[in-house]
Design a protein around this motif. Structure first.
Motif, mmCIF file in Angstrom:
data_model
loop_
_atom_site.group_PDB
_atom_site.id
_atom_site.type_symbol
_atom_site.label_atom_id
_atom_site.label_comp_id
_atom_site.label_asym_id
_atom_site.label_seq_id
_atom_site.Cartn_x
_atom_site.Cartn_y
_atom_site.Cartn_z
ATOM 1 N N TYR A 35 -83.165 24.975 31.063
ATOM 2 C CA TYR A 35 -84.502 25.567 30.888
ATOM 3 C C TYR A 35 -85.085 26.061 32.215
ATOM 4 O O TYR A 35 -86.294 26.265 32.334
ATOM 5 C CB TYR A 35 -85.460 24.605 30.172
ATOM 6 C CG TYR A 35 -85.310 24.751 28.676
ATOM 7 C CD1 TYR A 35 -86.067 25.673 27.968
ATOM 8 C CD2 TYR A 35 -84.337 24.026 27.993
ATOM 9 C CE1 TYR A 35 -85.890 25.852 26.614
ATOM 10 C CE2 TYR A 35 -84.149 24.199 26.630
ATOM 11 C CZ TYR A 35 -84.929 25.114 25.949
ATOM 12 O OH TYR A 35 -84.758 25.293 24.601
ATOM 13 N N GLN A 68 -90.940 24.698 32.110
ATOM 14 C CA GLN A 68 -90.681 23.285 31.826
ATOM 15 C C GLN A 68 -91.306 22.390 32.907
ATOM 16 O O GLN A 68 -91.712 21.265 32.620
ATOM 17 C CB GLN A 68 -89.184 23.008 31.725
ATOM 18 C CG GLN A 68 -88.387 23.305 32.987
ATOM 19 C CD GLN A 68 -86.951 22.796 32.912
ATOM 20 O OE1 GLN A 68 -86.611 21.964 32.068
ATOM 21 N NE2 GLN A 68 -86.087 23.306 33.773
ATOM 22 N N MET A 75 -85.842 21.967 24.451
ATOM 23 C CA MET A 75 -86.750 21.185 25.290
ATOM 24 C C MET A 75 -88.004 20.847 24.501
ATOM 25 O O MET A 75 -88.568 21.720 23.828
ATOM 26 C CB MET A 75 -87.126 22.019 26.527
ATOM 27 C CG MET A 75 -88.074 21.340 27.481
ATOM 28 S SD MET A 75 -87.410 19.805 28.152
ATOM 29 C CE MET A 75 -86.282 20.433 29.385
#
Ligand SMILES: Nc1ncnc2c1ncn2[C@@H]1O[C@H](COP(=O)(O)OP(=O)(O)O)[C@@H](O)[C@H]1O
Ligand SMILES: [Mg+2]
Length: 379
Positions: A277, A288, A194
């Motif tokens: 995530y 996130q 990410m």
């Protein structure tokens, strides 16, 4: 380009109010933002978190404009939104990520062709638009997966083929139109990275997550991923390069495969929060969801360090029997486990209803805990 920060108190608009929108909206609410959502589903997951929901089709440009007029910034949790709607939003208020990168990412064929043209490492693939082209592609690539170019997710809109003649049925089976034929890869490990990026170019990269899929759907994810350190460095560098090359403002998740022969390949991109995530809410210094809000609002990005090992296990609708939810109290008997539900009104097999998360002293322990808790729910 620097952006004056959009500070708490302002209203953030979301295109899409599914579970990703819901969790991002909760993070935004915690920070003091107000939330409005556009989604075609009257009972979308983010509805209870938003102060206003606009129910409209994705192609409804007037609805997009109506959302934009009330929001200081608009972001999204789903990339398959017609460019006309994205442009209608962006004409009124900042849209992050912008329609340029979204146009590339939202179509599987366009995304893969772009990755190839930019020189990023991919498995063998061909874009096909007829049954015959599909047959020829399978003949050239060998055992393959035919993937629809539009709208596929969680392994839907995909068909595995071993013989070239099966390509014709597979092409129509995934909806025809345009499809990507991918060589079936000998995958050793699956990982994702990410990345968050702000309008001023600031970036934050998360360490890779280790992901396990069953029949094309994510089953669990764990961090730290425990990959070879050169794999981690290479994966993080790749994800960062792709994010910068695309000019993403917001989040970009990059799914990757590590093959048995050692090659590290890009599988696909997602310009939004990502299922792999969800453990960032437990394991990382900044989730996130909060990171997305920081990025699209022009706030300083948060640290991505892993503070404690964490894992998640998805809860699909298969666990619900005759509409009756499993006994979540059982899952909570396992130390470190939390239950996350998305508030979906009806369970269907394969539908993502929620997930379990856990922390542990080691990634193995965190993963064992969500797996143990999951087994208790299966009874
Ligand atoms: N070319 C491939 N070879 C082998 N397995 C694959 C291939 N493509 C996808 N898969 C498996 O299917 C999963 C879902 O495929 P993906 O392309 O990511 O579709 P989706 O958009 O539904 O997530 C992957 O995470 C991987 O486990
Ligand atoms: Mg995927």
């Amino acid at each position: 380009m620097t952006q004056t920060p959009i500070l708490p108190g302002a209203t953030i608009g979301f295109l899409g109010g599914g579970q990703l929108g819901r969790m991002a909206a909760m993070a935004a609410r915690s920070m003091g933002y107000d939330i409005q959502v556009l989604d075609p589903d009257t009972s979308c997951s983010a509805r209870p978190i938003a102060s206003k929901c606009i129910t409209a089709k994705w192609g409804d440009t007037a609805a997009g404009a109506a959302l934009a007029r009330e929001c200081a910034v608009v972001t999204l949790e789903i990339e398959q939104i017609p460019v006309e709607t994205l442009d209608a939003v962006a004409a009124i208020t900042p849209l992050h990520p912008g329609s340029g990168p979204l146009y590339i990412v939202q179509d599987r064929a366009r995304q893969k062709e772009w990755l190839r043209s930019e020189g990023f490492p991919l498995g063998g693939f061909k874009t096909v638009t007829t049954e015959q082209e599909c047959v020829n592609a399978v003949r050239a690539l060998g055992p393959s997966i035919v993937k629809s170019s539009h709208g596929g997710y969680d392994g839907r809109g995909q068909a595995r083929v071993t013989e070239s003649f099966e390509g014709a049925n597979a092409f129509t089976g995934v909806g025809g139109g345009c499809a990507v034929v991918e060589a079936f890869l000998d995958i050793h490990e699956e990982l994702s990275v990410m990345v968050a990026r702000s309008a001023d170019g600031a970036v934050a990269v998360y360490p890779p997550s280790r992901n396990h899929h069953t029949a094309g759907v994510l089953t669990w994810a764990v961090t730290p991923g425990g990959f070879a350190s050169e794999t981690e460095t290479q994966a993080m560098a790749l994800a960062l390069q792709i994010t910068e090359r695309l000019g993403i403002v917001g989040l970009l998740a990059v799914e990757m495969f590590k093959l048995t022969n050692g090659d590290l390949l890009v599988n696909e991109l997602a310009p939004r929060p990502h299922n792999t995530y969800h453990h960032s809410e437990r394991a990382h210094a900044t989730s996130q969801f909060e990171q997305m809000i920081r990025a699209v609002c022009g706030l300083p990005l948060g640290a991505t360090d892993i503070l404690v090992p964490g894992a998640i296990h998805n809860l699909l609708g298969d666990l619900w029997h005759d509409g009756i939810a499993p006994d979540f109290a059982q899952a909570l008997t396992i130390p470190g486990v939390r239950v996350h539900l998305y508030g979906k009104p009806s369970a269907r097999p394969g539908r993502k209803m929620g997930h379990l998360s856990a922390v542990g002293a080691t990634p193995e322990e965190a993963l064992a805990r969500v797996q143990q808790a999951y087994e208790l729910l299966k009874r």
